[in-house]
Design an enzyme around this catalytic site. Structure first.
Site, PDB file in Angstrom:
ATOM      1  N   PRO A 117     -26.960  32.548   2.811  1.00  0.00           N
ATOM      2  CA  PRO A 117     -27.221  31.162   3.230  1.00  0.00           C
ATOM      3  C   PRO A 117     -26.281  30.698   4.334  1.00  0.00           C
ATOM      4  CG  PRO A 117     -26.293  31.229   1.015  1.00  0.00           C
ATOM      5  CD  PRO A 117     -26.539  32.645   1.413  1.00  0.00           C
ATOM      6  N   GLU A 140     -21.967  35.506  -6.227  1.00  0.00           N
ATOM      7  CA  GLU A 140     -21.082  34.645  -5.441  1.00  0.00           C
ATOM      8  C   GLU A 140     -20.915  35.155  -4.013  1.00  0.00           C
ATOM      9  OE1 GLU A 140     -20.011  31.689  -6.622  1.00  0.00           O
ATOM     10  OE2 GLU A 140     -21.324  32.300  -8.260  1.00  0.00           O
ATOM     11  N   ARG A 159     -45.670  42.172  10.584  1.00  0.00           N
ATOM     12  CA  ARG A 159     -46.920  41.672  11.174  1.00  0.00           C
ATOM     13  C   ARG A 159     -46.908  41.718  12.697  1.00  0.00           C
ATOM     14  NH1 ARG A 159     -46.985  36.469  12.777  1.00  0.00           N
ATOM     15  NH2 ARG A 159     -49.092  35.896  12.136  1.00  0.00           N
ATOM     16  N   ASP A 166     -49.991  31.673  16.980  1.00  0.00           N
ATOM     17  CA  ASP A 166     -49.227  31.251  15.797  1.00  0.00           C
ATOM     18  C   ASP A 166     -48.297  30.098  16.110  1.00  0.00           C
ATOM     19  OD1 ASP A 166     -50.148  33.206  14.174  1.00  0.00           O
ATOM     20  OD2 ASP A 166     -48.373  34.481  14.324  1.00  0.00           O
TER      21      ASP A 166
HETATM   22  N1  ADE Z   1     -29.403  34.057  -0.029  1.00  0.00           N
HETATM   23  C1  ADE Z   1     -29.350  32.896  -0.692  1.00  0.00           C
HETATM   24  N2  ADE Z   1     -29.850  31.900   0.035  1.00  0.00           N
HETATM   25  C2  ADE Z   1     -30.257  32.449   1.207  1.00  0.00           C
HETATM   26  C3  ADE Z   1     -30.864  31.923   2.387  1.00  0.00           C
HETATM   27  N3  ADE Z   1     -31.155  30.637   2.522  1.00  0.00           N
HETATM   28  N4  ADE Z   1     -31.135  32.776   3.382  1.00  0.00           N
HETATM   29  C4  ADE Z   1     -30.829  34.080   3.280  1.00  0.00           C
HETATM   30  N5  ADE Z   1     -30.252  34.634   2.197  1.00  0.00           N
HETATM   31  C5  ADE Z   1     -29.979  33.822   1.170  1.00  0.00           C
END
Ligand code: ADE
Length: 243
Positions: free
Chosen positions: A86, A113, A150, A164
């Site tokens: 994330p 974590e 794709r 697209d």
């Molecule tokens: N792992 C947890 N959340 C994520 C996200 N938003 N993007 C990529 N990997 C992740």
């Protein structure tokens, strides 16, 4: 293109690679895939891959030595190595198009974590698929894989992704099929009359309108043609009147 996925949960990918367009592409040899279980690189008999964090705190941290060994065993000279997380750079269609040209991609799925920070020394890019947190990187790896697969030659019919959303820089225009009238709502007349020049203008206008209303940020990096500028002025006026 070869896609390699390094994960603690290889079983999550079984359906993904065995369904619909992705399966067909795999059967036609349009790409290759290897799903690799990170646990096979564990050093103990219980197949642990993580340990407690230095400095304390909750959760476990995936060990750098194990990940490095897994990377070394599975990369070749031209492998692009991605880590899903994330906190990575945000994924988009431009990135998908660039990655689609790679010879080999290894996606490491993040979990728990997180990883020992030193894993990043062996990774080319850390990628996030959006501003939300998933329980693990497997879904993110599937999203990235799908968007790349794709775009491989022969996967979709010629010309089918050029319109697209995001490929053109604008959101995609609305589509309709039969019935002509449903629940009192008719398919726009312009789409029924077979006038291709009118249809093109209608679609461009609707694309611009959707983009302006929902994703004005996309217009900041978009070079408008004269025709598009005029359309956008009209859209803005209409939007003001409808307020
Ligand atoms: N792992 C947890 N959340 C994520 C996200 N938003 N993007 C990529 N990997 C992740």
């Amino acid at each position: 293109m070869t896609l390699k996925i390094l994960t603690l949960f290889p079983e999550m990918f079984t359906n993904f690679f065995n369904t619909s367009i992705i399966k067909r592409a795999l059967d036609k040899d349009l790409f290759k895939v290897e799903v690799i279980d990170l646990r096979q690189y564990s050093h103990d008999k219980h197949h642990h891959v993580d340990d407690t964090p230095y400095g304390g705190g909750k959760g476990m941290v995936i060990k750098v030595d194990i990940v490095k060994e897994a990377i070394d065993a599975n990369k070749s000279k031209n492998t692009k190595i991605l880590l899903t997380s994330p906190r990575g750079y945000k994924y988009n269609q431009q990135k998908a198009m660039a990655l689609a040209k790679e010879e080999e991609i290894l996606i490491i799925c993040g979990h728990y974590e997180g990883f020992d920070e030193r894993v990043l020394n062996y990774v080319d890019e850390e990628i996030s698929i959006g501003d939300y947190v998933l329980t693990g990187g497997e879904l993110a790896a599937m999203v990235i894989s799908d968007s790349i697969i794709r775009l491989q030659k022969g996967v979709l019919a010629e010309g089918s992704y050029e319109d697209d959303s995001f490929q053109t820089g604008l959101l995609e225009y609305p589509q309709y099929t039969r019935p002509q009238v449903f629940d009192g709502v008719e398919v726009p007349k312009v789409l029924q009359n077979g006038n291709h020049s009118e249809i093109r203008k209608y679609r461009l206008y609707e694309s611009l309108k959707l983009t302006y209303l929902r994703r004005p940020d996309l217009l900041e990096n978009y070079n408008l043609t004269k025709e598009e500028k005029e359309m956008l002025e009209k859209i803005k006026k209409e939007a003001l009147q409808n307020k």
